[in-house]
Design a protein around this motif. Structure first.
Motif, PDB file in Angstrom:
ATOM      1  N   ALA A 102     -24.444  28.872 -18.869  1.00  0.00           N
ATOM      2  CA  ALA A 102     -23.918  28.196 -17.684  1.00  0.00           C
ATOM      3  C   ALA A 102     -22.610  28.840 -17.239  1.00  0.00           C
ATOM      4  N   THR A 103     -21.775  29.222 -18.200  1.00  0.00           N
ATOM      5  CA  THR A 103     -20.510  29.874 -17.869  1.00  0.00           C
ATOM      6  C   THR A 103     -20.754  31.247 -17.257  1.00  0.00           C
ATOM      7  N   ALA A 104     -21.706  31.980 -17.810  1.00  0.00           N
ATOM      8  CA  ALA A 104     -22.039  33.303 -17.268  1.00  0.00           C
ATOM      9  C   ALA A 104     -22.544  33.180 -15.830  1.00  0.00           C
ATOM     10  N   ALA A 105     -23.390  32.191 -15.582  1.00  0.00           N
ATOM     11  CA  ALA A 105     -23.922  31.999 -14.239  1.00  0.00           C
ATOM     12  C   ALA A 105     -22.819  31.601 -13.261  1.00  0.00           C
ATOM     13  N   ARG A 106     -21.912  30.750 -13.714  1.00  0.00           N
ATOM     14  CA  ARG A 106     -20.847  30.262 -12.839  1.00  0.00           C
ATOM     15  C   ARG A 106     -19.852  31.363 -12.494  1.00  0.00           C
ATOM     16  N   THR A 107     -19.600  32.253 -13.430  1.00  0.00           N
ATOM     17  CA  THR A 107     -18.593  33.300 -13.226  1.00  0.00           C
ATOM     18  C   THR A 107     -19.175  34.617 -12.731  1.00  0.00           C
ATOM     19  N   GLY A 108     -20.513  34.732 -12.764  1.00  0.00           N
ATOM     20  CA  GLY A 108     -21.139  35.981 -12.353  1.00  0.00           C
ATOM     21  C   GLY A 108     -21.087  37.052 -13.420  1.00  0.00           C
ATOM     22  N   ALA A 109     -20.794  36.665 -14.669  1.00  0.00           N
ATOM     23  CA  ALA A 109     -20.709  37.632 -15.762  1.00  0.00           C
ATOM     24  C   ALA A 109     -22.099  38.143 -16.132  1.00  0.00           C
ATOM     25  N   ARG A 110     -22.181  39.380 -16.554  1.00  0.00           N
ATOM     26  CA  ARG A 110     -23.427  39.967 -17.027  1.00  0.00           C
ATOM     27  C   ARG A 110     -23.340  40.095 -18.544  1.00  0.00           C
ATOM     28  N   LEU A 111     -24.239  39.423 -19.254  1.00  0.00           N
ATOM     29  CA  LEU A 111     -24.240  39.490 -20.704  1.00  0.00           C
ATOM     30  C   LEU A 111     -25.028  40.717 -21.158  1.00  0.00           C
ATOM     31  N   LEU A 112     -24.412  41.526 -21.990  1.00  0.00           N
ATOM     32  CA  LEU A 112     -25.040  42.739 -22.492  1.00  0.00           C
ATOM     33  C   LEU A 112     -25.305  42.558 -23.989  1.00  0.00           C
ATOM     34  N   PRO A 113     -26.530  42.313 -24.390  1.00  0.00           N
ATOM     35  CA  PRO A 113     -26.819  42.072 -25.811  1.00  0.00           C
ATOM     36  C   PRO A 113     -26.666  43.327 -26.651  1.00  0.00           C
ATOM     37  N   VAL A 114     -26.100  43.174 -27.825  1.00  0.00           N
ATOM     38  CA  VAL A 114     -25.863  44.304 -28.726  1.00  0.00           C
ATOM     39  C   VAL A 114     -26.838  44.283 -29.909  1.00  0.00           C
ATOM     40  N   ASP A 115     -27.281  43.116 -30.329  1.00  0.00           N
ATOM     41  CA  ASP A 115     -28.251  43.059 -31.415  1.00  0.00           C
ATOM     42  C   ASP A 115     -29.439  43.947 -31.055  1.00  0.00           C
ATOM     43  N   SER A 116     -29.962  44.687 -32.006  1.00  0.00           N
ATOM     44  CA  SER A 116     -30.952  45.723 -31.697  1.00  0.00           C
ATOM     45  C   SER A 116     -32.177  45.182 -30.984  1.00  0.00           C
ATOM     46  N   GLU A 117     -32.655  44.001 -31.391  1.00  0.00           N
ATOM     47  CA  GLU A 117     -33.847  43.437 -30.763  1.00  0.00           C
ATOM     48  C   GLU A 117     -33.588  43.031 -29.313  1.00  0.00           C
ATOM     49  N   HIS A 118     -32.502  42.347 -29.083  1.00  0.00           N
ATOM     50  CA  HIS A 118     -32.219  41.879 -27.723  1.00  0.00           C
ATOM     51  C   HIS A 118     -31.785  43.027 -26.823  1.00  0.00           C
ATOM     52  N   ASN A 119     -31.124  44.002 -27.408  1.00  0.00           N
ATOM     53  CA  ASN A 119     -30.772  45.194 -26.646  1.00  0.00           C
ATOM     54  C   ASN A 119     -32.037  45.933 -26.224  1.00  0.00           C
ATOM     55  N   ALA A 120     -33.020  45.992 -27.118  1.00  0.00           N
ATOM     56  CA  ALA A 120     -34.294  46.634 -26.796  1.00  0.00           C
ATOM     57  C   ALA A 120     -34.999  45.897 -25.663  1.00  0.00           C
ATOM     58  N   ILE A 121     -35.020  44.571 -25.731  1.00  0.00           N
ATOM     59  CA  ILE A 121     -35.643  43.776 -24.676  1.00  0.00           C
ATOM     60  C   ILE A 121     -34.921  44.015 -23.353  1.00  0.00           C
ATOM     61  N   PHE A 122     -33.601  44.026 -23.404  1.00  0.00           N
ATOM     62  CA  PHE A 122     -32.794  44.241 -22.203  1.00  0.00           C
ATOM     63  C   PHE A 122     -33.143  45.570 -21.538  1.00  0.00           C
ATOM     64  N   GLN A 123     -33.428  46.581 -22.351  1.00  0.00           N
ATOM     65  CA  GLN A 123     -33.714  47.905 -21.810  1.00  0.00           C
ATOM     66  C   GLN A 123     -35.063  47.963 -21.071  1.00  0.00           C
ATOM     67  N   VAL A 124     -36.001  47.093 -21.420  1.00  0.00           N
ATOM     68  CA  VAL A 124     -37.339  47.162 -20.809  1.00  0.00           C
ATOM     69  C   VAL A 124     -37.696  45.894 -20.033  1.00  0.00           C
ATOM     70  N   PHE A 125     -36.745  44.984 -19.888  1.00  0.00           N
ATOM     71  CA  PHE A 125     -36.973  43.721 -19.186  1.00  0.00           C
ATOM     72  C   PHE A 125     -36.675  43.914 -17.702  1.00  0.00           C
ATOM     73  N   GLU A 126     -37.705  43.903 -16.874  1.00  0.00           N
ATOM     74  CA  GLU A 126     -37.530  44.121 -15.446  1.00  0.00           C
ATOM     75  C   GLU A 126     -37.156  42.788 -14.780  1.00  0.00           C
ATOM     76  N   THR A 127     -35.860  42.561 -14.666  1.00  0.00           N
ATOM     77  CA  THR A 127     -35.370  41.286 -14.159  1.00  0.00           C
ATOM     78  C   THR A 127     -35.924  40.976 -12.775  1.00  0.00           C
ATOM     79  N   GLU A 128     -36.032  42.004 -11.934  1.00  0.00           N
ATOM     80  CA  GLU A 128     -36.529  41.781 -10.583  1.00  0.00           C
ATOM     81  C   GLU A 128     -38.023  41.465 -10.566  1.00  0.00           C
ATOM     82  N   ALA A 129     -38.706  41.720 -11.697  1.00  0.00           N
ATOM     83  CA  ALA A 129     -40.142  41.411 -11.799  1.00  0.00           C
ATOM     84  C   ALA A 129     -40.378  40.305 -12.820  1.00  0.00           C
ATOM     85  N   ARG A 130     -39.423  39.386 -12.924  1.00  0.00           N
ATOM     86  CA  ARG A 130     -39.500  38.323 -13.933  1.00  0.00           C
ATOM     87  C   ARG A 130     -40.823  37.566 -13.852  1.00  0.00           C
ATOM     88  N   GLY A 131     -41.315  37.337 -12.651  1.00  0.00           N
ATOM     89  CA  GLY A 131     -42.562  36.598 -12.492  1.00  0.00           C
ATOM     90  C   GLY A 131     -43.769  37.313 -13.063  1.00  0.00           C
TER      91      GLY A 131
END
Length: 259
Positions: free
Chosen positions: A9-38
């Motif tokens: 909620a804080t990230a959404a309110r402030t416009g912050a972009r969360l960048l995951p560092v844990d290897s699994e979430h970082n991997a997901i972040f690299q291949v997660f097409e946010t604009e194609a979420r649907g």
């Protein structure tokens, strides 16, 4: 994990972009097409299976701290290594993935991948599976987060697929590794249950490492804390800290009884 709703909620309110560092979430972040979420069907969260992947429940019950921290692929601190041995680390990562990628619990699948080469993947509605592969070296995800949206040169060995020869996969065993089941339960329950799970697990792991609790007592402690401590919506940091403190106090009593 402990304050996912507040953080997002804080990230959404402030416009912050969360960048995951844990290897699994970082991997997901690299291949997660946010604009194609649907078009995203589900997330595949990979796990090495830890040092006890092939052990029986009876053998794990007698496991020592030295055995639990001997991870086959990663060099980690004692607490995280024990979490890998119980697979609680994957339960915590499931909770993180739920919040970071706004993905329902039933669309996050855990997959045992002993080689730790595919760090996670995203499945799309057209059947495509986009995965991030690399050597099991934390310098890669850390560098990706530090350099994003650019990539930094990092002295990590390039993955040799020919030398690797094969990648294998297994379904997790919730009966031998109940932590995964507990993580899914707390996500469904909400009301601060993830906070209670995290705090109880930290106390239980510390007791195990101090030779004051058997290995199978870690999950048992978490179960009892979830049953004993009433949850409530973590609507403020003060509420989160209060839930955390209550869970730790209950866990201390329970570990003493189980010792």
């Amino acid at each position: 994990v402990s304050a996912g709703d507040l953080v997002m909620a804080t990230a959404a309110r402030t416009g912050a972009r969360l960048l995951p560092v844990d290897s699994e979430h970082n991997a997901i972040f690299q291949v997660f097409e946010t604009e194609a979420r649907g078009a995203i069907d589900k997330i595949l969260l990979t796990a090495s299976g830890g040092p006890f992947r092939t052990w029986s429940a009876a053998a794990m019950a007698a496991a020592t701290p030295a055995q639990a921290v001997a991870h086959p692929n990663w060099s980690m601190g004692a607490k995280i290594s024990v979490d890998s041995a119980t697979m609680m680390n994957k339960g915590l990562e499931l909770i993180e993935a739920h919040y970071l990628f706004e993905m329902p619990e039933n669309r996050i699948e855990v997959l045992i991948h002993p080689q730790s080469v595919i760090h996670s993947a995203v499945v799309y509605c057209d059947g495509s599976v986009l995965a991030q592969l690399g050597s099991p070296d934390m310098r890669t995800p850390i560098a990706y987060a530090l350099g994003w949206p650019q990539r930094l040169a990092v002295p990590v060995p390039t993955l040799d697929l020919i030398a690797l020869a094969q990648l294998t996969f297994e379904a997790p065993d919730d009966s031998r590794f109940p932590a995964l089941r507990l993580a899914r339960q707390v996500l469904r329950d909400g009301q601060g249950a993830p906070t209670l799970l995290n705090a109880a697990n930290e106390v239980a792991v510390a007791a195990f490492l101090a030779h004051r609790l058997p290995f199978d007592g870690i999950a048992e402690t978490v179960v009892r804390v979830l049953e004993r401590v009433p949850g409530r919506a973590p609507d403020s940091l003060e509420t989160v800290l209060a839930l955390d403190a209550a869970a730790r106090a209950a866990a201390a009593e329970i570990t003493a009884a189980l010792a």
